[in-house]
Design an enzyme around this catalytic site. Sequence first.
Site, PDB file in Angstrom:
ATOM      1  N   GLU A 205       9.152 -19.211   8.245  1.00  0.00           N
ATOM      2  CA  GLU A 205       9.006 -18.287   9.259  1.00  0.00           C
ATOM      3  C   GLU A 205       9.284 -18.973  10.647  1.00  0.00           C
ATOM      4  O   GLU A 205       8.980 -20.030  11.102  1.00  0.00           O
ATOM      5  CB  GLU A 205       7.450 -17.738   9.275  1.00  0.00           C
ATOM      6  CG  GLU A 205       7.223 -16.853  10.535  1.00  0.00           C
ATOM      7  CD  GLU A 205       8.430 -15.524  10.828  1.00  0.00           C
ATOM      8  OE1 GLU A 205       8.087 -14.928   9.795  1.00  0.00           O
ATOM      9  OE2 GLU A 205       8.523 -15.416  11.599  1.00  0.00           O
ATOM     10  N   HIS A 447     -22.530   5.394   0.007  1.00  0.00           N
ATOM     11  CA  HIS A 447     -22.819   4.082  -0.261  1.00  0.00           C
ATOM     12  C   HIS A 447     -22.955   3.840  -1.949  1.00  0.00           C
ATOM     13  O   HIS A 447     -23.320   4.775  -2.621  1.00  0.00           O
ATOM     14  CB  HIS A 447     -24.341   3.716   0.068  1.00  0.00           C
ATOM     15  CG  HIS A 447     -25.001   2.375  -0.423  1.00  0.00           C
ATOM     16  ND1 HIS A 447     -24.557   1.077   0.246  1.00  0.00           N
ATOM     17  CD2 HIS A 447     -25.787   2.036  -1.384  1.00  0.00           C
ATOM     18  CE1 HIS A 447     -24.995   0.177  -0.350  1.00  0.00           C
ATOM     19  NE2 HIS A 447     -25.789   0.679  -1.428  1.00  0.00           N
TER      20      HIS A 447
HETATM   21  P1  NAI Z   1       9.833  -7.763   8.903  1.00  0.00           P
HETATM   22  O1  NAI Z   1      10.316  -7.525  10.053  1.00  0.00           O
HETATM   23  O2  NAI Z   1       8.582  -7.420   8.470  1.00  0.00           O
HETATM   24  O3  NAI Z   1       9.587  -9.326   8.775  1.00  0.00           O
HETATM   25  C1  NAI Z   1      10.579 -10.446   9.116  1.00  0.00           C
HETATM   26  C2  NAI Z   1      10.066 -11.595   9.470  1.00  0.00           C
HETATM   27  O4  NAI Z   1      11.342 -12.660   9.433  1.00  0.00           O
HETATM   28  C3  NAI Z   1       9.500 -11.631  10.799  1.00  0.00           C
HETATM   29  O5  NAI Z   1       8.009 -12.569  10.559  1.00  0.00           O
HETATM   30  C4  NAI Z   1      10.415 -12.505  11.524  1.00  0.00           C
HETATM   31  O6  NAI Z   1       9.538 -13.259  12.897  1.00  0.00           O
HETATM   32  C5  NAI Z   1      10.968 -13.357  10.695  1.00  0.00           C
HETATM   33  N1  NAI Z   1      12.215 -13.791  10.909  1.00  0.00           N
HETATM   34  C6  NAI Z   1      13.323 -13.283  11.605  1.00  0.00           C
HETATM   35  N2  NAI Z   1      14.397 -14.079  11.633  1.00  0.00           N
HETATM   36  C7  NAI Z   1      14.271 -15.036  10.941  1.00  0.00           C
HETATM   37  C8  NAI Z   1      14.823 -16.466  10.887  1.00  0.00           C
HETATM   38  N3  NAI Z   1      16.064 -16.601  11.230  1.00  0.00           N
HETATM   39  N4  NAI Z   1      14.232 -17.344   9.820  1.00  0.00           N
HETATM   40  C9  NAI Z   1      12.812 -17.224   9.572  1.00  0.00           C
HETATM   41  N5  NAI Z   1      12.162 -15.975   9.771  1.00  0.00           N
HETATM   42  C10 NAI Z   1      12.673 -15.063  10.539  1.00  0.00           C
HETATM   43  O7  NAI Z   1      10.883  -7.509   7.902  1.00  0.00           O
HETATM   44  P2  NAI Z   1      11.015  -7.619   6.159  1.00  0.00           P
HETATM   45  O8  NAI Z   1      10.034  -8.040   5.733  1.00  0.00           O
HETATM   46  O9  NAI Z   1      12.437  -7.845   6.039  1.00  0.00           O
HETATM   47  O10 NAI Z   1      10.949  -5.828   6.013  1.00  0.00           O
HETATM   48  C11 NAI Z   1      11.910  -4.905   6.726  1.00  0.00           C
HETATM   49  C12 NAI Z   1      11.069  -3.879   6.889  1.00  0.00           C
HETATM   50  O11 NAI Z   1      10.613  -2.958   6.103  1.00  0.00           O
HETATM   51  C13 NAI Z   1       9.663  -4.192   7.691  1.00  0.00           C
HETATM   52  O12 NAI Z   1       9.723  -4.397   9.015  1.00  0.00           O
HETATM   53  C14 NAI Z   1       9.098  -2.721   7.198  1.00  0.00           C
HETATM   54  O13 NAI Z   1       9.247  -1.793   8.245  1.00  0.00           O
HETATM   55  C15 NAI Z   1       9.621  -2.340   6.182  1.00  0.00           C
HETATM   56  N6  NAI Z   1       8.741  -2.690   4.916  1.00  0.00           N
HETATM   57  C16 NAI Z   1       7.470  -1.989   4.969  1.00  0.00           C
HETATM   58  C17 NAI Z   1       6.553  -2.444   3.898  1.00  0.00           C
HETATM   59  C18 NAI Z   1       5.227  -1.629   4.185  1.00  0.00           C
HETATM   60  O14 NAI Z   1       5.140  -0.880   4.713  1.00  0.00           O
HETATM   61  N7  NAI Z   1       4.317  -2.381   3.058  1.00  0.00           N
HETATM   62  C19 NAI Z   1       6.725  -3.249   2.742  1.00  0.00           C
HETATM   63  C20 NAI Z   1       8.378  -3.688   3.012  1.00  0.00           C
HETATM   64  C21 NAI Z   1       9.186  -3.670   3.872  1.00  0.00           C
END
Ligand code: NAI
Length: 468
Positions: A205, A447
Site C-alpha cells: 500500500e 436480544h
Molecule cells: P480503492 O480505492 O478501494 O483502493 C485502492 C488502494 O490503492 C488505496 O488504498 C490507495 O491508497 C492504494 N494505491 C493507490 N495507488 C497505489 C500505488 N501506486 N501503489 C500502492 N497502492 C496504491 O480501489 P480498489 O480496491 O481498486 O477498488 C476500486 C473501487 O471498486 C473501490 O474504490 C470501490 O469503490 C469499488 N469496490 C467496492 C467494493 C465494496 O463495496 N465492497 C468491493 C470492491 C470494489
Amino acid sequence: MADTYDLVVIGSGPGGYVCAIRAAQLGMKVACVEKRATLGGTCLNIGCIPSKALLQASEKFEEANHHLGTFGVKVGKVELDLKGMMGHKDKVVGDNVNGVAFLFKKNKIDWVKGAARVAGAGKVDVALNGGGSQTLTTKNIVIATGSDVMPLPGVVVDEQRIVSSTGALALPEVPKSMIVIGGGYIGLEVGSVWQRLGTKVTVVEFLDRILPGMDGEVSKQMQRILGKQGMAFKLGTKVTGAKPTNKGVDVTLEPAKGGAAETMTVDIVLLSIGRKPFVDGLGLKEAGVALDERGRVKTDAHFATNVQGIYAIGDVIAGPMLAHKAEDEGVAVAEILAGQAGHVNYDAIPGVVYTWPEAASVGKTEEQLKQEGVEYRAGKFPFTANGRARAMASTDGFVKVLADKKTDRVLGVHIIGPEAGTMIAELALAMEFGASAEDIARTCHAHPTLNEAVKEAALAVDGRPIHI
Ligand code: NAI
Ligand code: FAD
C-alpha cells in the site's frame, strides 16, 4: 418508428439497469444498450456478485478448516474443490444476470446488444454485437458506462499472472504467493479469498494505512485482524515494476518516500489501486459532453451534463464507486425525467468491506469531523461484550457512533465486526431520518443480536452503556 424511445440508457450495470426499470415503471419507452454478452455490468458479471460468491465460499472453507472445532463440531479432512467453488460463483453470476434479463422483459425494456456512441442529443448509434449498426432516436440519454481498472505504469495486466480483479476471481489454481498492489476494497476482499484458500498474500500500500477512506480506528483494527489471519502488509511502499519470468513475477518495491529498492518474486500480482471512469468509444468529445479534471462525466445536482437531454450516473460520474450509489442515482434520474423530485442523499451512503470480519461505515469519519472542526461526541462498544458475538465466537471489532456535541444528531457510524455490512443498514436509516444517538439508544433492540452493540455504542455517546 420502432427505434424511437423516451429514454436510451447506455450500460446495464446497477446504475443503468435500475434506471431503465424505474423509467419503464414511470411509463417511458426505454432501450438499454449493453456491449457485454450479459446484462448487469461490472457489478453482476465481474465485481460485487462473483467476489461475494467467492468470499462466502472461502469463508466456509476457512470455517471447516479452522473454526468448527470451537463449536464442538468435528470434521474429517477438509479438501478444496476449486473447480466446484468457481462453479458456485459462475452459477450465482448466471442467476443474477438472467434475473436482469427477466426484469427487462417484464418491464418491456428493449435490450440493444452492442456498443453505443452518442451521436448528439437525441441520437445514439449502436455497433451491434452481431454485426451492422442501428441508430436509436430518443428524447433523453443516460450514460451509465461505469468504470475500468486503473492502470499502473510498469505493471502490465495480462489476466494470467498479473491480474486485475477480473483475473483474480477466476484463477485456475491456488497460487503459492500473491502481491496485492493497493490495500483498498478489492485488495482486502480478493486478497482474503486467496489467503483463506492457502496463498501467502502480501498487500503493498502506497499510503501509511490501509482502507484510506474509512475511519482510522477501523483501518487499524482491520490491519491487525487480517495480520492475525496471516496477511502481510507493506505500507508506505510503492511498486515500480512487475516482470513475468519463468519462475513467477519479479516485483520491484520502493519506499513511497524514496529509498532502496527490493525485489520480491511471487506467483501472482493483483493490481487494485482504484478504478477510472469508462468513456472509451462513446464519442463524448464530438458530442460536446464535458468531462471533469479526473475524466468523469461532469453533471449538475440533477445528473444533467452540459448537453441538453444527456444525463450520467454511477461510476462514470463523481462520488463513491459503489453499486448502491449507482442504483439510487438511476432511480433519481428516471424520476427527474418523469417530472418528479428524484434525489440522492450523499451523506448517508453506506460503504462495506466484505472481509471477515466486515467493516462498514456511513457518514463522516472521526478524521473528517476533526478536519472540518465539528464538535462531536463518540460512543464505542466492543463485540467482546456482546452476547451474540460470543455465541458466534466472533468477538473482534467494535461499533463507534459519532454524534454532534450540541444536537446529538448522528454524524457517522463505523463498525468492524461480524456482519457489519448488514448492521449498517440501521444506521443509514437513522441518518436518513436525522436521528440522534439518543433515538438509537432508546429504540428497543432484540436480544441477543449483534445490533445490541449499536444500541450500546449510542448509549456510550452519553457515557451510559449498560454492558461495559
Ligand atoms: P480503492 O480505492 O478501494 O483502493 C485502492 C488502494 O490503492 C488505496 O488504498 C490507495 O491508497 C492504494 N494505491 C493507490 N495507488 C497505489 C500505488 N501506486 N501503489 C500502492 N497502492 C496504491 O480501489 P480498489 O480496491 O481498486 O477498488 C476500486 C473501487 O471498486 C473501490 O474504490 C470501490 O469503490 C469499488 N469496490 C467496492 C467494493 C465494496 O463495496 N465492497 C468491493 C470492491 C470494489
Ligand atoms: P458498471 O457496473 O461498470 O456497468 C457499466 C456497463 O456499461 C458495463 O456492462 C459495460 O459493458 C457497459 N458499457 C460501457 N460502455 C458502453 C458502450 N459504449 N456501449 C454499451 N455498453 C457500454 N460495489 C458495491 O457497492 N459493493 C460491492 O461489493 C462491490 N464489489 C466490487 C467488486 C469488484 C471486484 C469490483 C471491480 C467492483 C465492485 N463494486 C462493488 C463496485 C461496483 O461494481 C460498481 O460501483 C458498479 O458496478 C457501478 O455501476 P455502473 O452501473 O455505474 O457501471
